[in-house]
Design a protein around this motif. Structure first.
Motif, PDB file in Angstrom:
ATOM      1  N   UNK A 139       0.921  -1.201   0.089  1.00  0.00           N
ATOM      2  CA  UNK A 139       0.024   0.080  -0.036  1.00  0.00           C
ATOM      3  C   UNK A 139       0.884   1.272  -0.024  1.00  0.00           C
ATOM      4  N   UNK A 140       1.879   1.258   0.603  1.00  0.00           N
ATOM      5  CA  UNK A 140       2.628   2.556   0.802  1.00  0.00           C
ATOM      6  C   UNK A 140       3.929   2.439  -0.306  1.00  0.00           C
ATOM      7  N   UNK A 141       4.174   1.415  -1.094  1.00  0.00           N
ATOM      8  CA  UNK A 141       5.511   1.570  -1.959  1.00  0.00           C
ATOM      9  C   UNK A 141       5.009   1.393  -3.275  1.00  0.00           C
ATOM     10  N   UNK A 142       4.072   0.644  -3.741  1.00  0.00           N
ATOM     11  CA  UNK A 142       3.856   0.417  -5.014  1.00  0.00           C
ATOM     12  C   UNK A 142       3.467   1.648  -5.832  1.00  0.00           C
ATOM     13  N   UNK A 143       3.642   1.686  -7.001  1.00  0.00           N
ATOM     14  CA  UNK A 143       3.209   2.727  -7.686  1.00  0.00           C
ATOM     15  C   UNK A 143       1.645   2.659  -8.052  1.00  0.00           C
ATOM     16  N   UNK A 144       1.617   4.029  -8.522  1.00  0.00           N
ATOM     17  CA  UNK A 144      -0.197   4.053  -8.967  1.00  0.00           C
ATOM     18  C   UNK A 144      -0.623   3.142 -10.007  1.00  0.00           C
ATOM     19  N   UNK A 145       0.193   2.674 -10.712  1.00  0.00           N
ATOM     20  CA  UNK A 145      -0.036   2.007 -11.969  1.00  0.00           C
ATOM     21  C   UNK A 145      -0.048   0.527 -11.451  1.00  0.00           C
ATOM     22  N   UNK A 146       0.924   0.430 -10.604  1.00  0.00           N
ATOM     23  CA  UNK A 146       0.893  -1.183 -10.189  1.00  0.00           C
ATOM     24  C   UNK A 146      -0.232  -1.285  -9.174  1.00  0.00           C
ATOM     25  N   UNK A 147      -0.408  -0.376  -8.243  1.00  0.00           N
ATOM     26  CA  UNK A 147      -1.798  -0.485  -7.252  1.00  0.00           C
ATOM     27  C   UNK A 147      -2.890  -0.893  -8.302  1.00  0.00           C
ATOM     28  N   UNK A 148      -3.102  -0.068  -9.294  1.00  0.00           N
ATOM     29  CA  UNK A 148      -4.249   0.035 -10.139  1.00  0.00           C
ATOM     30  C   UNK A 148      -4.524  -1.609 -10.807  1.00  0.00           C
ATOM     31  N   UNK A 149      -3.403  -1.947 -11.430  1.00  0.00           N
ATOM     32  CA  UNK A 149      -3.389  -3.027 -11.906  1.00  0.00           C
ATOM     33  C   UNK A 149      -3.642  -4.419 -10.902  1.00  0.00           C
ATOM     34  N   UNK A 150      -3.102  -4.282  -9.779  1.00  0.00           N
ATOM     35  CA  UNK A 150      -3.218  -5.352  -8.967  1.00  0.00           C
ATOM     36  C   UNK A 150      -4.594  -5.165  -8.293  1.00  0.00           C
ATOM     37  N   UNK A 211      -1.786 -10.677  -3.689  1.00  0.00           N
ATOM     38  CA  UNK A 211      -0.492 -10.092  -3.657  1.00  0.00           C
ATOM     39  C   UNK A 211       0.580 -10.576  -2.740  1.00  0.00           C
ATOM     40  N   UNK A 212       0.365 -10.204  -1.514  1.00  0.00           N
ATOM     41  CA  UNK A 212       1.052 -10.533  -0.251  1.00  0.00           C
ATOM     42  C   UNK A 212       1.558 -12.017  -0.503  1.00  0.00           C
ATOM     43  N   UNK A 213       0.658 -12.788  -0.523  1.00  0.00           N
ATOM     44  CA  UNK A 213       0.959 -14.364  -0.277  1.00  0.00           C
ATOM     45  C   UNK A 213       1.207 -15.024  -1.662  1.00  0.00           C
ATOM     46  N   UNK A 214       1.140 -14.338  -2.667  1.00  0.00           N
ATOM     47  CA  UNK A 214       1.555 -14.850  -4.138  1.00  0.00           C
ATOM     48  C   UNK A 214       0.729 -16.033  -4.593  1.00  0.00           C
ATOM     49  N   UNK A 215      -0.680 -15.794  -4.071  1.00  0.00           N
ATOM     50  CA  UNK A 215      -1.619 -17.086  -4.091  1.00  0.00           C
ATOM     51  C   UNK A 215      -2.013 -17.767  -5.510  1.00  0.00           C
ATOM     52  N   UNK A 216      -2.015 -17.013  -6.504  1.00  0.00           N
ATOM     53  CA  UNK A 216      -2.452 -17.647  -7.719  1.00  0.00           C
ATOM     54  C   UNK A 216      -1.111 -18.246  -8.356  1.00  0.00           C
ATOM     55  N   UNK A 217       0.185 -17.667  -8.305  1.00  0.00           N
ATOM     56  CA  UNK A 217       1.240 -18.253  -8.917  1.00  0.00           C
ATOM     57  C   UNK A 217       1.415 -19.760  -8.123  1.00  0.00           C
ATOM     58  N   UNK A 218       1.432 -19.368  -6.741  1.00  0.00           N
ATOM     59  CA  UNK A 218       1.636 -20.856  -5.697  1.00  0.00           C
ATOM     60  C   UNK A 218       0.583 -21.863  -6.087  1.00  0.00           C
TER      61      UNK A 218
END
Ligand SMILES: C[S@@+](CC[C@H](N)C(=O)[O-])C[C@H]1O[C@@H](n2cnc3c(N)ncnc32)[C@H](O)[C@@H]1O
Length: 309
Positions: A139-150, A211-218
């Protein structure tokens, strides 16, 4: 606080088709709801391996399972490494594997873990308390674009753009530290009618947790390993709780159960029409009216079963 009502319990245990001397894996131990039932069906020759990456789940479940039988082993690891962890222990073939995905009720209800938009806590959401990446960092470091996509990709949130923009605006003033601070920003980013339809933070919280737990790739990696481990007639049983997870399971099962596609570059002799797996239930199994009335978590649950031929 420590209660977790297991979802689709009878249906998933029946789906595993348990043999008393078989080897089984519970990839998501939680509070051992499913594991207790599997273990109680095994004889002295059977064995159950249980995975969880949450320390709390390990401690509570060890006592519960010990009271049933000694035929189990707990593995504190991410299920994405399920195959590697089992092979390390000399296990290369198993009769059934269960995944009951997502978070447990104790994880959600424990204010300190920061999974829930209903409790005020530091933004965390790590299933494994030893992991580095947490919700605060995202929440505090990802760029606006990355947050939007996520938020759009993992939350399927239609207001992802304004939520991402407002997060970035708010953190210019001061870091966003707690779940309730984030909920307030989300509430200000969506129209009033959305607030009446659903909890406005539901999708954004789901996205950040994934994203925190990398759930879908895992999950993709785990399913592949699980299929490679199954013995003939072995069963893979998966319970999902949202459409992104369910899509991954549905597609993996479909691909595994289809004959190999004709490849015009392959010599005729290497084209095989044999199919390694069969889908047991064409439509996913969902909770009965009775279960829906007693367990809120069961509403979005879908159960799919695959069998090795
Ligand atoms: C829904 S709960 C399982 C509940 C359990 N079936 C029961 O009835 O008590 C999911 C559990 O899986 C764990 N988990 C989720 N993803 C995981 C992963 N990638 N690796 C290991 N454990 C995971 C969570 O920590 C949580 O304890």
């Amino acid at each position: 606080m420590d209660e977790h009502i297991s979802v689709l319990l009878t249906e998933s245990i029946d789906g595993l088709n348990i043999k008393e001397d078989g080897i089984y894996v519970d990839a998501t131990l939680g509070r051992a709801g499913h594991s207790s039932h599997i273990l109680s069906k095994l004889s002295g020759k059977g064995k159950l391996y249980c995975f969880d990456k949450d320390n709390d789940a390990m401690e509570v479940s060890r006592n519960r399972l010990s009271a049933i039988s000694p035929q189990f082993e707990l593995i504190h690891a991410d299920f994405k490494n399920l195959k590697e962890e089992l092979v390390k222990r000399g296990v290369s073939s198993v009769d059934g594997i269960l995944f009951d995905l997502g978070v447990s009720s104790p994880q959600l209800d424990n204010g300190e873990r920061g999974f829930s938009y209903n409790y005020d806590a530091r933004l965390d959401m790590r299933m494994n308390q030893e992991d580095k990446l947490d919700a605060y960092t995202i929440v505090n470091t990802y760029s606006e674009t990355d947050l939007r996509q996520l938020i759009f990709n993992y939350g399927e949130e239609r207001y992802a753009s304004s939520i991402a923009r407002n997060i970035v605006e708010a953190r210019k003033e001061k870091p966003i530290v707690t779940t309730f601070e984030l909920v307030d920003i989300i509430k200000k980013s969506v129209p009033a009618k959305y607030l009446r339809e659903t909890h406005p933070a539901k999708r954004t919280f789901q996205a950040i947790r994934i994203e925190v737990n990398d759930e879908l790739n895992g999950l993709k990696k785990a399913l592949k390993g699980a299929m490679e481990l199954l013995a003939p007639k072995g069963r893979l049983v998966v319970i999902t709780f949202h459409s992104l997870e369910d899509r991954i399971v549905k597609e993996a099962f479909k691909e595994a159960s289809e004959p190999e596609k004709w490849n015009r570059y392959m010599p005729v002799t290497s084209v095989t029409s044999s199919v390694e797996f069969a889908i047991v239930n064409k439509k996913p199994i969902v909770a009965s009216e009775e279960e829906l009335s007693i367990n809120r978590r069961s509403h979005s649950a879908k159960l799919r079963i695959l069998e090795k031929n």
